[in-house]
Design an enzyme around this catalytic site. Sequence first.
Site, PDB file in Angstrom:
ATOM      1  N   ARG A  80       0.817  -1.203   0.000  1.00 46.86           N
ATOM      2  CA  ARG A  80       0.000   0.000   0.000  1.00 46.86           C
ATOM      3  C   ARG A  80       0.859   1.265   0.000  1.00 46.86           C
ATOM      4  O   ARG A  80       0.335   2.358  -0.042  1.00 46.86           O
ATOM      5  CB  ARG A  80      -0.849   0.069   1.270  1.00 46.86           C
ATOM      6  CG  ARG A  80      -2.041  -0.857   1.292  1.00 46.86           C
ATOM      7  CD  ARG A  80      -3.165  -0.322   0.467  1.00 46.86           C
ATOM      8  NE  ARG A  80      -4.432  -0.176   1.110  1.00 46.86           N
ATOM      9  CZ  ARG A  80      -5.366  -1.086   1.250  1.00 46.86           C
ATOM     10  NH1 ARG A  80      -5.148  -2.300   0.829  1.00 46.86           N
ATOM     11  NH2 ARG A  80      -6.527  -0.798   1.795  1.00 46.86           N
ATOM     12  N   ARG A 114     -21.799  -0.773  -1.154  1.00 44.59           N
ATOM     13  CA  ARG A 114     -21.162  -2.084  -1.035  1.00 44.59           C
ATOM     14  C   ARG A 114     -21.702  -2.877   0.158  1.00 44.59           C
ATOM     15  O   ARG A 114     -21.897  -2.346   1.235  1.00 44.59           O
ATOM     16  CB  ARG A 114     -19.654  -1.908  -0.875  1.00 44.59           C
ATOM     17  CG  ARG A 114     -18.935  -3.228  -0.628  1.00 44.59           C
ATOM     18  CD  ARG A 114     -17.501  -3.174  -0.975  1.00 44.59           C
ATOM     19  NE  ARG A 114     -16.715  -2.388  -0.056  1.00 44.59           N
ATOM     20  CZ  ARG A 114     -15.407  -2.224  -0.187  1.00 44.59           C
ATOM     21  NH1 ARG A 114     -14.786  -2.759  -1.213  1.00 44.59           N
ATOM     22  NH2 ARG A 114     -14.747  -1.509   0.692  1.00 44.59           N
ATOM     23  N   ARG A 157      -9.421   7.012   3.005  1.00 41.78           N
ATOM     24  CA  ARG A 157      -8.810   5.893   2.274  1.00 41.78           C
ATOM     25  C   ARG A 157      -8.423   6.293   0.856  1.00 41.78           C
ATOM     26  O   ARG A 157      -7.370   5.900   0.352  1.00 41.78           O
ATOM     27  CB  ARG A 157      -9.774   4.698   2.269  1.00 41.78           C
ATOM     28  CG  ARG A 157      -9.823   3.997   3.627  1.00 41.78           C
ATOM     29  CD  ARG A 157     -11.151   3.334   3.872  1.00 41.78           C
ATOM     30  NE  ARG A 157     -11.389   2.211   3.008  1.00 41.78           N
ATOM     31  CZ  ARG A 157     -12.596   1.788   2.655  1.00 41.78           C
ATOM     32  NH1 ARG A 157     -13.676   2.399   3.101  1.00 41.78           N
ATOM     33  NH2 ARG A 157     -12.734   0.758   1.862  1.00 41.78           N
TER      34      ARG A 157
END
Length: 195
Positions: A80, A114, A157
Site C-alpha cells: 500500500r 457495497r 482511504r
Amino acid sequence: MNLIFVGPQGSGKGTQAKIISEKLNLDHISTGDLLRNIEGDIKKKVDKYVNKGLLIPDDLMLEILKKQLSENFILDGFPRNLKQAEMLSSIIDIDKVVEIFISDKEAIKRLSGRRTCKKCGAIYNIYTNPPKKDVCDKCGGELIKRKDDNEEAIKKRLEIYHSETEPILEKYPVLKINGEQEIEKVTKDILKGLK
Ligand code: AMP
C-alpha cells in the site's frame, strides 16, 4: 505467477482478484480480509486503524502477511506504500501489477452501496451488483456494510490511495485496466492482458 492487484477502494479489485485467482488457480491473499478476520489480543489494535480508514503499521502488516505468502498468488491490498513494496521485494518476486482504475466520484458511489457476506466474503453492490434476495446468493449468509465504508473513512482511504499507494506503480510492470465497465468485461480485459 505472482501478481499484485492495485486500485482505489471500490474499483472492484477484490472482486476481480477472487474471480481471476479461481480461473488461474492462484491463491487470493487479501490483506483487508486477513485484518478483518483477525482474532485474539491483536484485534483491538488492528481495528483502531481499519475502522478509521488508516493503514496499520508496516511491520505489523508484514508480520501478518508473511504467514500467508505462498508461490503463485494474487496479492490484493499489499503493498500500500513504497516502504511495503521494498519489504516485499526483499522476500519474493512479483511478475506483474494489475491496476484497476476508476474515478473518485465512482469510488464514493460504489462504496456507499457495497455489502459483504459475513460468512463467505462475497461482495455485492446494491446499485450495480445486487443480491437476488437480501442475503448472500452463494451461501445464504448475512450481508453487512463494512465499518470503514462510511463517508469520513472513505475520503481518508482515497486520500491515502493517491498519495501513498499510487507511487508504487512506478516500481513494477503494470497492466492498466478500466474498472468502470461491467464485471465480466473487466475480467475479460485482465485475462487478455495477462496472456
Ligand atoms: P481493503 O479491504 O484492502 O480496503 O483494506 C481495508 C483496511 O485494512 C485498510 O483501510 C487498512 O486499514 C487495512 N489494510 C489493508 N491492507 C493494508 C496494508 N497493506 N497495510 C496497512 N493496512 C492495510
